[in-house]
Motif scaffolding. Structure first.
Motif, PDB file in Angstrom:
ATOM      1  N   THR A  11      11.303  11.871 -14.524  1.00 56.88           N
ATOM      2  CA  THR A  11      11.684  10.468 -13.649  1.00 56.88           C
ATOM      3  C   THR A  11      10.472  10.170 -12.526  1.00 56.88           C
ATOM      4  O   THR A  11       9.446   9.270 -12.528  1.00 56.88           O
ATOM      5  N   LEU A  12      10.147  11.121 -11.647  1.00 55.07           N
ATOM      6  CA  LEU A  12       9.333  11.100 -10.684  1.00 55.07           C
ATOM      7  C   LEU A  12       7.739  11.253 -11.146  1.00 55.07           C
ATOM      8  O   LEU A  12       6.945  10.521 -10.680  1.00 55.07           O
ATOM      9  N   GLU A  13       7.430  12.017 -12.117  1.00 56.06           N
ATOM     10  CA  GLU A  13       6.193  11.929 -12.422  1.00 56.06           C
ATOM     11  C   GLU A  13       5.850  10.899 -13.214  1.00 56.06           C
ATOM     12  O   GLU A  13       4.573   9.993 -13.200  1.00 56.06           O
ATOM     13  N   ALA A  14       6.631  10.236 -14.274  1.00 52.42           N
ATOM     14  CA  ALA A  14       6.556   8.856 -14.755  1.00 52.42           C
ATOM     15  C   ALA A  14       6.229   7.916 -13.766  1.00 52.42           C
ATOM     16  O   ALA A  14       5.382   7.063 -13.954  1.00 52.42           O
ATOM     17  N   GLU A  15       7.126   7.768 -12.673  1.00 48.82           N
ATOM     18  CA  GLU A  15       7.106   6.795 -11.762  1.00 48.82           C
ATOM     19  C   GLU A  15       5.625   6.755 -11.012  1.00 48.82           C
ATOM     20  O   GLU A  15       5.084   5.734 -10.861  1.00 48.82           O
ATOM     21  N   SER A  16       5.220   8.127 -10.838  1.00 43.74           N
ATOM     22  CA  SER A  16       4.007   8.141  -9.992  1.00 43.74           C
ATOM     23  C   SER A  16       2.791   7.715 -10.897  1.00 43.74           C
ATOM     24  O   SER A  16       1.612   7.323 -10.430  1.00 43.74           O
ATOM     25  N   GLY A  17       2.920   7.880 -12.362  1.00 42.41           N
ATOM     26  CA  GLY A  17       1.763   7.466 -13.298  1.00 42.41           C
ATOM     27  C   GLY A  17       1.744   6.017 -13.491  1.00 42.41           C
ATOM     28  O   GLY A  17       0.897   5.609 -13.519  1.00 42.41           O
ATOM     29  N   PHE A  18       3.080   5.448 -13.100  1.00 47.18           N
ATOM     30  CA  PHE A  18       3.322   4.248 -13.841  1.00 47.18           C
ATOM     31  C   PHE A  18       3.087   3.072 -12.525  1.00 47.18           C
ATOM     32  O   PHE A  18       2.317   2.148 -12.747  1.00 47.18           O
ATOM     33  N   ASN A  19       3.293   3.458 -11.162  1.00 43.77           N
ATOM     34  CA  ASN A  19       3.526   2.321  -9.994  1.00 43.77           C
ATOM     35  C   ASN A  19       2.331   2.234  -9.536  1.00 43.77           C
ATOM     36  O   ASN A  19       2.060   1.265  -8.676  1.00 43.77           O
ATOM     37  N   ASP A  20       1.153   2.992  -9.867  1.00 42.85           N
ATOM     38  CA  ASP A  20      -0.243   2.655  -9.353  1.00 42.85           C
ATOM     39  C   ASP A  20      -0.678   1.360  -9.596  1.00 42.85           C
ATOM     40  O   ASP A  20      -1.320   0.569  -8.993  1.00 42.85           O
ATOM     41  N   ALA A  21      -0.516   0.909 -11.088  1.00 44.39           N
ATOM     42  CA  ALA A  21      -0.832  -0.341 -11.415  1.00 44.39           C
ATOM     43  C   ALA A  21      -0.069  -1.800 -10.787  1.00 44.39           C
ATOM     44  O   ALA A  21      -1.178  -2.385 -10.443  1.00 44.39           O
ATOM     45  N   PRO A  22       0.964  -1.749 -11.015  1.00 44.86           N
ATOM     46  CA  PRO A  22       1.529  -2.853  -9.923  1.00 44.86           C
ATOM     47  C   PRO A  22       1.303  -2.975  -8.693  1.00 44.86           C
ATOM     48  O   PRO A  22       1.018  -4.105  -8.113  1.00 44.86           O
ATOM     49  N   VAL A  59       0.589  -1.163   0.024  1.00 46.48           N
ATOM     50  CA  VAL A  59      -0.085  -0.059  -0.019  1.00 46.48           C
ATOM     51  C   VAL A  59       0.636   1.095  -0.102  1.00 46.48           C
ATOM     52  O   VAL A  59       0.615   2.250  -0.619  1.00 46.48           O
ATOM     53  N   VAL A  60       1.786   1.415   0.776  1.00 43.97           N
ATOM     54  CA  VAL A  60       2.690   2.584   0.945  1.00 43.97           C
ATOM     55  C   VAL A  60       3.731   2.658  -0.057  1.00 43.97           C
ATOM     56  O   VAL A  60       4.392   3.566  -0.010  1.00 43.97           O
ATOM     57  N   SER A  61       3.940   1.593  -0.892  1.00 43.04           N
ATOM     58  CA  SER A  61       5.136   1.814  -1.800  1.00 43.04           C
ATOM     59  C   SER A  61       4.819   2.651  -3.176  1.00 43.04           C
ATOM     60  O   SER A  61       5.492   2.585  -3.870  1.00 43.04           O
ATOM     61  N   SER A  62       3.386   2.996  -3.306  1.00 42.57           N
ATOM     62  CA  SER A  62       3.150   3.571  -4.386  1.00 42.57           C
ATOM     63  C   SER A  62       3.036   5.222  -4.330  1.00 42.57           C
ATOM     64  O   SER A  62       2.473   5.550  -3.228  1.00 42.57           O
ATOM     65  N   THR A  63       3.919   5.961  -4.690  1.00 47.65           N
ATOM     66  CA  THR A  63       4.039   7.285  -4.862  1.00 47.65           C
ATOM     67  C   THR A  63       2.535   7.741  -5.261  1.00 47.65           C
ATOM     68  O   THR A  63       2.274   7.106  -6.393  1.00 47.65           O
ATOM     69  N   ASP A  64       2.463   9.122  -4.895  1.00 48.29           N
ATOM     70  CA  ASP A  64       0.763   9.452  -5.149  1.00 48.29           C
ATOM     71  C   ASP A  64       1.093  10.471  -6.262  1.00 48.29           C
ATOM     72  O   ASP A  64       1.773  11.810  -6.164  1.00 48.29           O
ATOM     73  N   ALA A  65       0.087  10.241  -7.324  1.00 47.02           N
ATOM     74  CA  ALA A  65       0.299  11.120  -8.375  1.00 47.02           C
ATOM     75  C   ALA A  65       0.015  12.607  -8.120  1.00 47.02           C
ATOM     76  O   ALA A  65       0.593  13.435  -8.387  1.00 47.02           O
ATOM     77  N   ALA A  66      -1.169  12.771  -7.248  1.00 46.81           N
ATOM     78  CA  ALA A  66      -1.543  14.135  -7.085  1.00 46.81           C
ATOM     79  C   ALA A  66      -0.571  14.969  -6.281  1.00 46.81           C
ATOM     80  O   ALA A  66      -0.177  16.297  -6.596  1.00 46.81           O
TER      81      ALA A  66
END
Length: 508
Positions: free
Chosen positions: A163-174, A138-145
Motif C-alpha cells: 500500500t505504501l509503495e503504491a501510494e508513493s508511486g501514484f500520488n505524485d501525479a495528482p 506540496v507536502v501531501s505527496s509521500t516521497d518515493a525515494a
C-alpha cells in the motif's frame, strides 16, 4: 588578438579534469554516507542534503547557486529515474490485493491532507490561502525515494508495504497537478474543473504507462539483443519513453513511468538481476544528484524565521492531516487499526516536496521563497523524527514479519535459434531449496538442470544430487515451458520439496 580575459577563458581539458575530480569526490562521499545512513536508520536524503548545503554559499564550498528552473528540471529527471527503479522493484503479488485502497489513498487521501494542512497553515501560521494551499499540496505527496529506501529494510506485512509503495508511486501525479494549478497566476478554477483535469490526466498517464510497459516487455522477451548489457539500457529507455509519451499527451508522465516500470519488473525479462542492479545504481545516482542540488539551492541563514512555521505545519500534517487521510481512505477496506496507525506514521516526505516547492518559485508566486524554506525545514525535521522511529513503531504494533524465505535469484538469457532459454539460478541463504534433490524439483517436461556450480567447481548433476545453499544452477528450458519452470523453481525455493502439496506457488 587570440588572448582571452579571465571572464572569457574557454573550457579546457584541465577544467574538465577538475570538474570530474569534484564530482567523483562527491559521489565517493555520498556512497560512504549510504553506509552511515543504513546503520543509523536515517534516510540517506539528509546526508546528501547536508553535502549540498556544505558545498553552497553558506558552506565551505562557497558555490552560489540560485536557479529554481534548473533545480526543477533536474529534479523531474531524477524523479523519473527513481520512480522507474521503484516500479521495477515493486512486486505485483503485493500490489494487486491493495491496488484499490492505495489508489484511494493517493487521490482522496491527498485531497483530505491538502485541505487539513492548508487550513492549519492559514489559521495557525497566518499564510494567505493561495500560499497555504500550495504548501498543503506540496507536502501531501509521500516521497518515493524515502519510502522505497526505508520500507524495504523493515520486515513489514506485504499489505502494508504494498500500500505504501503504491501510494508513493501514484500520488505524485495528482499533487503535481494541484501545485501547478495553485501556482498559476489568477484565480483558481472551479474545483470540479480541477477534479476533472486530474482524472483525465491520470487516465491518460495510466493508459500510456500500461501500453508502453506491455509492448516493451513483450518485445524484450521475444527479441534477443546481441549483448546482455543492452537489456538494462533498453529497460531504462522504455521507462523514460513512457514518461515522455504521457507528458506529451497531456497526461501524467509520472504515473506512466511508474506503471510501465512495474509491468516490466514483473514480466520476468532476460538478464533480470543485471537489469535490476543497473536500475538500483542509477536510482542512487539520481537521488544523490537531486539532493545535492536541492542542498545547494538552500540558503541556511534565511531559514531562521521559517523554523517555527515549519514545525507547526508539520505537526498539523503528521498528527492530524495524515491520520485523517489514512482513516478516511482505508475505512471502506476494513484495514486493521494497527496497520492504519503504522501507515499514518510512515507517510515519509523527502526530495519530492522540495522539488515541487520550486514550481511557485518558477511561476513567480508571492512569498515563494518562504514557501520553499518552510517546506525544506519541515522535510528535514520530520524525516529526522519519522525515519528512525518507524522500525520501533512497527515492533510496538507487532507488525514485523520474520523468517520469510529468501527469494530466488534467476537470470534468463534467450537462446533465439534454439527457441529456448538458459536460466541461471542462485540458491541464497534462507532458501528452502537447500536439501532438495534434483528429481524433487519436478520441473516440467522440456526443462532440465544441466550443470551445478558449487564452491568454484562445476559438475553435471544426477537425479539424486542434493542441492545446497550457494549453489548455482544452469537450467535449460524450451520457450513454451520457460515460465512454468521458473514458477516451479520459485515455488520450491519458498515451500521446499512439498511445495506442490502445500499449495505454494511461484508467483513473483
Amino acid at each position: 588578438m587570440g588572448r582571452h580575459t579571465r571572464e572569457e577563458r574557454p573550457l579546457t581539458v584541465h577544467h574538465l579534469n577538475q570538474l570530474l575530480l569534484v564530482c567523483s569526490a562527491v559521489l565517493l562521499v555520498a556512497v560512504a554516507a549510504v553506509r552511515i545512513s543504513s546503520r543509523s536508520g536515517l534516510p540517506s536524503l539528509l546526508v546528501y542534503l547536508g553535502i549540498g548545503v556544505l558545498m553552497g554559499q553558506d558552506g565551505i564550498g562557497g558555490i552560489h547557486f540560485d536557479s529554481a528552473e534548473v533545480t526543477q528540471v533536474m529534479g523531474y529527471a531524477a524523479l523519473v529515474v527513481i520512480l522507474a527503479e521503484g516500479g521495477l522493484g515493486t512486486k505485483w503479488k503485493e500490489i494487486r490485493p491493495v491496488l484499490s485502497s492505495a489508489s484511494v489513498l493517493a487521490t482522496a487521501g491527498v485531497a483530505i491532507s491538502v485541505g487539513v494542512t492548508a487550513a492549519g497553515a492559514h489559521y495557525l501560521v497566518g499564510l494567505e490561502w493561495r500560499q497555504a494551499l500550495i504548501i498543503g499540496a506540496v507536502v501531501s505527496s509521500t516521497d518515493a525515494a524515502a519510502v522505497f529506501s526505508v520500507l524495504r529494510r523493515i520486515p513489514l506485512p506485504a499489505r502494508v508495504t504494498g500500500t505504501l509503495e503504491a501510494e508513493s508511486g501514484f500520488n505524485d501525479a495528482p499533487v503535481v497537478i494541484l501545485v501547478v494549478a495553485f501556482s498559476t497566476a489568477g484565480p483558481v478554477e472551479h474545483w470540479y474543473l480541477l477534479l476533472g483535469e486530474i482524472v483525465l490526466e491520470l487516465a491518460i498517464g495510466a493508459a500510456i504507462g500500461l501500453a508502453v510497459g506491455w509492448f516493451g516487455s513483450w518485445g524484450l522477451r521475444h527479441v534477443a539483443l546481441p549483448a546482455s548489457g543492452l537489456y538494462p539500457i533498453a529497460v531504462l529507455a522504455i521507462t523514460v519513453s513512457a514518461y515522455a509519451a504521457g507528458a506529451l499527451a497531456h497526461g501524467s508522465g509520472f504515473l506512466a513511468v511508474y506503471l510501465a516500470s512495474m509491468m516490466l519488473g514483473n514480466a520476468r525479462l532476460p538478464h533480470w538481476p543485471a537489469t535490476r542492479g543497473f536500475a538500483e545504481g542509477l536510482g542512487w545516482i539520481a537521488q544523490i544528484g537531486m539532493f545535492v542540488v536541492l542542498g545547494l539551492l538552500v540558503t541556511p541563514h534565511e531559514l531562521g524565521d521559517d523554523i517555527w512555521p515549519a514545525v507547526v505545519i508539520g505537526l498539523v500534517l503528521t498528527m492530524v492531516a495524515r491520520p485523517l487521510s489514512v482513516v478516511g481512505s482505508l475505512a471502506p477496506f476494513r484495514v486493521p487499526w494497527r496497520e492504519q496507525a503504522l501507515m499514518s506514521w510512515a507517510g515519509l516526505r523527502g526530495a519530492v516536496p522540495i522539488i515541487l516547492a520550486t514550481i511557485p518559485m518558477v511561476n513567480g508566486v508571492d512569498a515563494s521563497r518562504r514557501i520553499f524554506n518552510i517546506v525544506f525545514v519541515l522535510v528535514v525535521v520530520y524525516t529526522l523524527v519519522q525515519g528512525p522511529t518507524l522500525p520501533w513503531l512497527a515492533r510496538l504494533l507487532r507488525l514485523g514479519e520474520q523468517g520469510e524465505a529468501s527469494d530466488l535469484g534467476i537470470e534468463s538469457a534467450p537462446l533465439e535459434r534454439l527457441r529456448g532459454h538458459l536460466l541461471s539460478v542462485t540458491i541464497p541463504e534462507g532458501s528452502r531449496m537447500h536439501g532438495v534433490e534434483i528429481s524433487e524439483l519436478r520441473l516440467p517436461p522440456g526443462a532440465a538442470v544441466t550443470l551445478v556450480v558449487r564452491e568454484e567447481e562445476s559438475f553435471v548433476p544426477l537425479p539424486t544430487t542434493v542441492l545446497r545453499r550457494g549453489d548455482e544452477l544452469l537450467v535449460v528450458a524450451t520457450d513454451p515451458v520457460r515460465d512454468a519452470a521458473e514458477r516451479r523453481l520459485r515455488a520450491v525455493a519458498h515451500g521446499g520439496k512439498l511445495a506442490g502439496w502445500l499449495g505454494t506457488n511461484g508467483s513473483r
